[in-house]
Write a protein that holds these residues in place. Structure first.
Motif, PDB file in Angstrom:
ATOM      1  N   GLU A 137     -25.043-105.854  23.817  1.00  0.00           N
ATOM      2  CA  GLU A 137     -24.843-104.398  23.785  1.00  0.00           C
ATOM      3  C   GLU A 137     -23.917-103.915  24.902  1.00  0.00           C
ATOM      4  O   GLU A 137     -23.748-102.712  25.106  1.00  0.00           O
ATOM      5  N   ASP A 143     -36.888 -99.011  23.497  1.00  0.00           N
ATOM      6  CA  ASP A 143     -35.901 -98.838  22.420  1.00  0.00           C
ATOM      7  C   ASP A 143     -35.088-100.109  22.226  1.00  0.00           C
ATOM      8  O   ASP A 143     -34.800-100.504  21.098  1.00  0.00           O
ATOM      9  N   ARG A 199     -34.936-101.938  18.701  1.00  0.00           N
ATOM     10  CA  ARG A 199     -33.627-102.069  18.050  1.00  0.00           C
ATOM     11  C   ARG A 199     -33.276-103.521  17.733  1.00  0.00           C
ATOM     12  O   ARG A 199     -32.645-103.813  16.754  1.00  0.00           O
ATOM     13  N   ASN A 200     -33.684-104.422  18.616  1.00  0.00           N
ATOM     14  CA  ASN A 200     -33.290-105.829  18.481  1.00  0.00           C
ATOM     15  C   ASN A 200     -34.416-106.726  17.967  1.00  0.00           C
ATOM     16  O   ASN A 200     -34.299-107.945  18.019  1.00  0.00           O
TER      17      ASN A 200
END
Ligand code: AMP
Ligand code: GLY
Length: 443
Positions: A267, A109, A113-114
């Motif tokens: 994050e 994930d 996401r990045n």
């Protein structure tokens, strides 16, 4: 300086030897009595390394200055958080950052996401009814992975362990019903085909300092046959690349790892410690197969013996956030061969005597690292895990392989090893395989 070492395998033995070269005073916690670690330690205690409060109590009582955590189990249990809350800085990620290894879902994930290159398309399921419709639509071969830790034994691959979509669904059902890996969730991802390699790096949360690339051999038997294992042996080449890996490809893998730690920091889960990337070079380019939150085992034995810079100083830089991007290694090739109990990979025979002549091994020039053995009355006994790593170091892989084999002549008992690792024929096959893959890439 007093250093806490956690773990009782060959990985930790190689860590302890590197710390000794920095004149560290070693205090170690391990569940088995690894004789190499025991004799290098000022003091050791036999204890379940995952009992994090007990480990921290012992470390505090010994007044250690810094800790180096070997295995993933205690990281996942939050050993770093507990030790740091009690004033002991750690080379190892917090529980939150160790999710990069502990949860395959977190790792994938994060990459998605990045937009981190090397991402493999994945989906996570908690309802078995959703699996078959997904597989039919996906239309490509897949790999099934439990989300949590399974000691390398939970991954099943289409074409190897799973021979039809029904097999895939059945294995997913097994994972969900039995909570294999600790959760009733299962990850399905695209199957990649190519040559794998390991890249390990020191990280201080911001700076990533890569080590030489290594190739491990997961299969139990020669010719890469048989069940998957923790790793039967590994090699590295002088200069840090591999016979099938170019400088540009190495740099690409470093870039993926740098992007990963940058994203983690952004994050709010900065990563410090050792980051281990398992990569695969495929016809579609570089893919990230998995991350580990620690040194590899056997791969630590390829890199630590040739580390030129002072390991304890690097550990201090990791915890202080002052790591240099260019840690130096000797320009040497290495070959590690693991000696394992008969049955390893299926059902190991534990409690068997291992015969070895330590001084004759040393006379061959090979290095010996004890793994998960027990020592009683001067005699070494197998556990269910790997027993000894024998390491050859030389200018070329061929010479390093020869030295590891000379060392192996002084080991016996109900054990086996893979003689093919690092042999010219085995390396040539890997190079040819990679050339074919590159050929299909440009076609
Ligand atoms: P892991 O526990 O994720 O390292 O997986 C164990 C082994 O399974 C890896 O070293 C690979 O050889 C293989 N594997 C894992 N993921 C994939 C994938 N997506 N495609 C092909 N092989 C894989
Ligand atoms: N050699 C594989 C691992 O350390 O996980």
């Amino acid at each position: 300086m007093k250093v806490l070492s956690v773990g009782g395998g060959a990985r930790e033995h190689s860590v302890v030897e590197a710390l000794k070269r920095s004149n560290a005073e070693i205090f170690s916690v391990m569940k088995n009595k690894n004789p190499g670690i025991a004799s290098a330690s000022v003091e050791f205690v036999l204890m379940d390394e995952c009992l994090v409060e007990q480990v921290a109590d012992w470390a505090v009582s010994k007044g250690v200055d810094i800790a180096v955590i070997g295995p993933e189990g205690p990281l996942g249990e939050g050993l770093v958080d507990v030790l740091e809350s009690r004033g002991i800085p750690c080379v190892g990620p917090s529980r939150a950052a160790s999710q990069i290894e502990i949860s395959k879902e977190y790792a994938r994930d994060l990459m998605k996401r990045n937009n981190i290159p090397g991402y493999i398309e994945h989906r996570v399921f908690d309802n078995i009814d959703d699996v078959m419709p997904f597989l039919e639509e996906f239309g490509k071969d897949v790999v099934v992975k439990p989300i949590g830790l399974t000691g390398g034994k939970g991954v099943k691959i289409m074409g190897e362990h799973l021979h039809s979509l029904d097999d895939v669904v059945e294995y997913c059902r097994e994972v969900l019903e039995n909570k294999i890996g600790g959760e009733a969730r299962v990850l399905i991802e695209e199957k990649c085909v190519g040559e794998e390699f390991t890249l390990q790096a020191f990280c201080d949360g911001k700076t990533l300092s890569p080590m030489p690339a290594v190739q491990d051999h997961k299969r139990a038997y020669e010719g890469d046959e048989g069940p998957n294992t923790g790793g039967m042996g590994s090699y590295s080449e002088s200069g840090g690349l591999l016979p099938f890996l170019s400088r540009a490809e190495y740099d690409e893998a470093v870039g993926i790892m740098q992007r990963t730690i940058d994203s983690m920091r952004e994050e709010g889960t900065p990563y410090k410690g050792i980051l281990y990337g398992q990569f695969m070079l495929t016809a579609d380019g570089m893919k990230l197969i998995e991350y580990n939150a620690r040194f590899g085992d056997p791969e630590s034995m390829n890199v630590l013996p040739i580390l030129q810079d002072d390991f304890l100083a690097i550990c201090q830089d990791i915890v202080n956030g002052s790591l240099s991007a260019a840690v130096r290694f000797d320009n040497k090739a290495t070959v590690v061969k693991y000696v394992v109990p008969i049955g390893y990979g299926i059902e190991s025979r534990s409690g068997e005597k291992v015969h070895l002549d330590e001084s004759s091994i040393k006379n061959t020039g090979a290095e010996l690292y004890y793994a998960s053995v027990n020592e009683e009355g001067g005699q070494i006994y197998t556990t269910t895990s790997r027993s000894l790593g024998i390491v050859g170091i030389a200018s070329t892989i061929t010479d390093a392989e020869f030295i590891s084999e000379e060392g192996l002549k002084f080991v016996g008992g109900n054990v086996f090893m893979r003689h093919d690792i690092g042999k010219p024929d085995s390396i040539r096959k890997k190079v040819e395989r990679m050339e074919n893959i590159r050929g299909s890439r440009s076609a």
